[in-house]
Design a protein around this motif. Structure first.
Motif, PDB file in Angstrom:
ATOM      1  N   LYS A 256      33.221 -25.657  17.893  1.00 33.78           N
ATOM      2  CA  LYS A 256      31.862 -25.423  17.106  1.00 33.78           C
ATOM      3  C   LYS A 256      32.110 -24.337  15.667  1.00 33.78           C
ATOM      4  O   LYS A 256      33.305 -23.870  15.503  1.00 33.78           O
ATOM      5  CB  LYS A 256      31.047 -24.515  17.690  1.00 33.78           C
ATOM      6  N   GLN A 257      31.383 -24.928  14.760  1.00 35.98           N
ATOM      7  CA  GLN A 257      31.406 -23.941  13.443  1.00 35.98           C
ATOM      8  C   GLN A 257      30.864 -22.553  13.719  1.00 35.98           C
ATOM      9  O   GLN A 257      29.832 -22.497  14.359  1.00 35.98           O
ATOM     10  CB  GLN A 257      30.468 -24.846  12.558  1.00 35.98           C
ATOM     11  N   LYS A 258      31.709 -21.709  13.572  1.00 39.60           N
ATOM     12  CA  LYS A 258      31.378 -20.332  13.766  1.00 39.60           C
ATOM     13  C   LYS A 258      30.459 -19.717  12.499  1.00 39.60           C
ATOM     14  O   LYS A 258      30.386 -20.236  11.507  1.00 39.60           O
ATOM     15  CB  LYS A 258      32.448 -19.284  13.671  1.00 39.60           C
ATOM     16  N   ASP A 259      29.560 -18.689  13.284  1.00 37.08           N
ATOM     17  CA  ASP A 259      28.632 -18.210  12.127  1.00 37.08           C
ATOM     18  C   ASP A 259      29.603 -17.294  11.198  1.00 37.08           C
ATOM     19  O   ASP A 259      30.595 -16.827  11.491  1.00 37.08           O
ATOM     20  CB  ASP A 259      27.854 -17.040  12.804  1.00 37.08           C
ATOM     21  N   ARG A 260      29.315 -17.216  10.004  1.00 39.12           N
ATOM     22  CA  ARG A 260      30.023 -16.596   8.958  1.00 39.12           C
ATOM     23  C   ARG A 260      29.478 -15.125   8.804  1.00 39.12           C
ATOM     24  O   ARG A 260      28.182 -14.913   8.459  1.00 39.12           O
ATOM     25  CB  ARG A 260      29.986 -17.199   7.489  1.00 39.12           C
ATOM     26  N   VAL A 261      30.367 -14.268   9.254  1.00 40.63           N
ATOM     27  CA  VAL A 261      29.751 -12.967   9.040  1.00 40.63           C
ATOM     28  C   VAL A 261      30.682 -12.178   7.596  1.00 40.63           C
ATOM     29  O   VAL A 261      31.833 -12.368   7.332  1.00 40.63           O
ATOM     30  CB  VAL A 261      30.437 -12.099  10.255  1.00 40.63           C
TER      31      VAL A 261
END
Lengths: 201, 639
Positions: B570-575
């Motif tokens: 999955k595309q990870k959330d960008r932090v």
């Protein structure tokens, strides 16, 4: 082959994909007709510990899975501090080192209890031990290829491109091609090529 | 790594396999019909591999709820005449030991192999154990592979030996075999017809002393058979001055050590592939020819003690023995502790032979180290970036501080065992074996009658809950023990590589499962419970604080998928850190995100004097963003 057996150590931090890299090398070697022994030291390292793979290639003799001290011919270091750690135990003056310059900070350094050494100093220290050092920005190259996680394939490419292994690019390409599918395969092949080009010539 | 290699139809082909894959291939070449296991390092990938090829080879593969149940299921298949395999780590044998002992008495029918994974040096275990002593105590024959190739061959041959003896046969593999890879030459695959056969005529009974005599005679037969085993072999000069008796990968190390010492011309090696019962006649034949014998094995002096006992009876006073008992064969931690390797054996053998061995090194080591000013920092184990356990431990810690009564925290076995270290804020005060935390908490919770007034908290994972926690939970309810059990439910067996358990929707073979929700069990036991998402740290702290102030046994389920499983594919959330909002050291937070919360993705940018997120490490959970006092950490949801 120059050395018999040829002793390679691939080292880094849990989660960097070292084990996969060592398995690609060993599968490529078997495909090229070599005998292989790989010893993995990873323990619970998926949780950020040190990882070290010993890869031993031979024309015809079975080897044990562990390389004796001071007998690594090639070290592929996915992380500067871990490269240094391995060299202290396993390097000789002739060891060739291929090192990713991207630090991964241990918890003790993040918390401020220890200090992560200045990356330039690590390079200097490595050179002091083994002058044959190649540094490359594997994580950055992997990002360019599509994901920082593909740094392991950049490093595998660099290893293949170094000319230090007795078999060529095609064996690696065929192994990577058979291990992955779809976009992950494309990403890994691109990362491999980028590392290969860095070292080749 | 190579499922294609494991399934390769053509015999004689050479492929690279891991030790665990080689074991799986060996079982396939023996026509295994039924395999079961509970995941544990270093053997977890054996059943994992078999489960992936199960349909192709018409075999049954199961992740059982624990090792005892796995062994019982496998034995049943053997009673019905099928070849069957059970796999576990050393700790699992302790769990299954009661049945293993009974089974050794009743014997089996279809070839039954037990693959036991010992972990010298405890690379991925809480302790190192040598299961050979338990096998001997239970009258089970033991084979020990020295390499990946031999792991495949031994597993295959162990089925036939088991049928010959009508006794389960143990293949004892150490980490350096299971987690090694090597080239193997594949044998023939067989696909026997599966015809389970167990009628009213069959009796498999463990009762009475007569059966003990039967066990002894089976072992005597085994001792005779193994004298001709191809897994035992001698290499070296025709008339050696001394003999090294080596088992497992120590055989490879001993060969290399003798080579490094240049002592191969005077010293022979007897490789023992069958370590229980001993091939007595073979050993005596070799020992009669030498005045000195050296032992190379891991971990305990098992072969050593038994060979010395044999020699005391048959060759009294004729041979001088060197090993762990004499103190000559020892790693840095001392004899019988930790792994051996080529250097340890070269130093040990050199010492016995009077040859000085100094490992290869470099001249400028000290100079290089001095460039680093500080000492080399260790790399501690840590929860992965984004691990829900970090959030859970933070919440427990915060709630205990709020509560202020000095509540105690008991631990269990899983990823969260690391909660005893910095990554879990040193919260865990006990770590023993699967499920022990609940039993201990029950005991602590009974001490209030003597005036013990501290809140008791125990933390257990979901897979461990199903494996070993339930009887202790029943006991606690029955006696109204006073404690809070927190189940850290990451919806998988994370530590060993994400194997399913009874709380999951699928089985090992990918078939839909009849899920057994933990809530149903807890409700059945009669305990109150609450479910909470640990990523919502504030709410978790509040719930834990409230529960701390209640009485009796009570349960909190902190449920959030293992982040590694959650982000896969999955595309990870960008932090990221908003550098205008982060005010660095003038904040007064003490670099909360990197120094205090201690997620490895939260690093410090020394040049800018600001917090930074390492995008190569971050898994995008965003918990740090919810805790940053300045609200300086931003989360950009992946698409």
């Amino acid at each position: 082959m120059v050395k018999e057996p040829l002793n390679i150590i691939i080292t880094g931090v849990g989660g960097q994909g070292n084990v996969l890299a060592s398995q690609v090398v060993s599968a490529a070697a078997v495909q090229a007709g070599y005998r292989v022994a790989v010893g993995e030291t990873f323990g619970v390292s998926q949780r950020g510990g040190s990882v070290m793979s010993h890869v031993r290639l031979s024309l015809n003799r079975p080897c044990g899975p562990l390389i004796p001290r001071g007998q690594a011919h090639v070290v592929a270091g996915f992380e500067p501090l871990e490269t240094m750690r391995v060299l202290l135990d396993y390097a000789s003056a002739e060891t060739v080192v291929i090192m990713n310059n991207r630090p991964n900070y241990p918890l003790g350094c993040l918390s401020g209890e220890h200090r992560y050494p200045d990356p330039e100093r690590v390079e200097e220290a490595v050179k002091k031990m083994t002058p044959r050092l190649h540094v490359l920005p594997a994580t950055e190259l992997a990002k360019e290829a599509g994901s920082p996680l593909a740094a392991n394939m950049v490093m595998t490419g660099a290893l293949a491109g170094s000319g230090l292994l007795p078999f060529g690019r095609e064996c690696f390409i065929s192994v990577i091609g058979s291990l992955f599918q779809g976009i992950v395969r494309d990403l890994n092949l691109q990362a491999f090529e980028s590392g290969f080009r860095r070292m080749d010539g | 790594m190579s499922l294609a290699g494991v399934c390769q139809e053509k015999a004689g082909v050479k492929v690279a396999l891991t030790g665990n894959e080689a074991i799986a291939r060996g079982a396939l070449e023996a026509g295994v019909a039924y395999a079961a296991s509970y995941p544990g390092s270093p053997t977890a990938e054996v059943l994992g591999t078999l489960s992936r090829v199960a349909k192709q080879f018409n075999l049954y593969a199961e992740w059982s709820v624990n090792e005892k149940v796995a062994m019982e299921g496998v034995a049943a298949a053997s009673f019905a005449g099928l070849r069957s395999l059970v796999v576990m780590k050393a700790d699992g044998l302790n769990v299954a030991l009661d049945f293993a002992g009974a089974l050794a008495i009743s014997g089996c029918r279809g070839g039954m192999v037990m693959v036991l994974g010992d972990d010298p040096n405890a690379h991925s275990s809480v302790r190192e154990e040598d299961s050979r002593n338990l096998c001997k105590a239970k009258h089970l024959p033991v084979l020990e592979p020295s390499s990946v190739r031999e792991a495949m061959e031994m597993t295959r041959e162990a089925f036939a030996l088991s049928e010959e003896l009508e006794l389960p046969v143990v293949v004892r593999c150490v980490t350096r075999v299971c987690h090694a890879s090597g080239d193997v030459e594949l044998g023939e695959l067989v696909r026997p017809e599966r015809k389970p056969d167990f009628t009213r005529e069959n009796r498999v009974i463990t009762f009475g002393i007569k059966l003990h005599a039967g066990q002894e005679s089976k072992l005597a037969r085994a001792a005779h058979l193994v004298c001709d085993s191809a897994f035992n072999s001698y290499t070296g000069p025709e008339n050696p001055e001394r003999l090294v008796i080596a088992s497992g990968p120590c055989y490879m190390y001993a060969q290399e050590a003798l080579e490094m010492l240049g002592a191969g011309g005077t010293t022979g090696i007897l490789k023992l592939g069958t370590t229980w019962p001993l091939p007595e006649a073979l050993l005596l034949e070799h020992m009669e020819r030498v005045p000195e014998v050296i032992f190379a094995e891991e971990v305990e002096p098992f072969v050593e003690d038994n060979v010395m006992a044999l020699a005391a009876g048959c060759l009294p006073g004729k041979v001088r023995f060197y090993g762990k008992r004499s103190g000559h064969v020892a790693g840095p931690a001392g004899p019988g502790i930790g792994e051996l390797d080529p250097d340890v054996l070269a130093a040990s053998l050199g010492n016995i032979l009077g040859i000085n061995y100094s490992p290869g090194t470099i001249d400028n080591k000290q100079e290089a180290l001095s460039l680093l000013e500080d000492k080399m920092p260790d790399r501690e184990l840590a929860f992965c970036a984004g691990c829900p356990h970090r959030a859970s431990f933070w919440a427990v810690r915060a709630a205990l501080e709020l509560d202020g009564r000095g509540g105690i925290v008991l631990g269990d076995i899983g990823c969260y065992t690391l909660g005893m270290a910095r990554t879990g804020y040193y919260l865990l005060q006990t770590v023993h074996c699967m499920g022990a935390g609940i039993g201990l908490a029950g005991g602590m919770g009974n001490l209030s009658r003597f005036g013990f007034d501290k809140p008791v908290v125990t933390l257990v994972g979901d897979s461990t809950f199903y494996h070993a926690a339930i009887p202790a939970l029943i006991n606690a309810r029955y006696h109204n023990s006073n404690f809070m059990c927190i189940i850290l439910d990451n919806e998988t067996t994370a530590m060993t590589g994400h194997q399913p358990h009874p709380g999951r929707q699928h089985t090992a073979m990918g078939e839909p499962a009849h899920t057994v929700p933990m809530e149903d069990i807890i409700r059945g036991v009669g305990m109150p419970y609450i479910v909470q998402d640990p990523y919502d740290v504030e709410a978790s702290i509040e719930v834990i604080y409230d529960l701390l102030r209640q009485e009796g046994p009570r349960v909190l389920i902190l449920r959030r998928s293992c982040v590694l499983a959650a982000v896969r594919g999955k595309q990870k959330d960008r932090v990221y850190v908003n550098e205008d909002k982060c005010i660095g050291d003038s904040c007064g937070c003490g670099r909360f995100c990197s120094r205090v919360f201690a997620c490895p993705a939260n690093v410090w940018d020394a040049e800018k004097g600001r917090a930074r997120i390492d995008e190569a490490v971050c898994n995008g959970c965003g918990v740090c963003a919810s805790l940053c006092p300045q609200g300086a950490i931003m989360v950009e949801r992946g698409v």
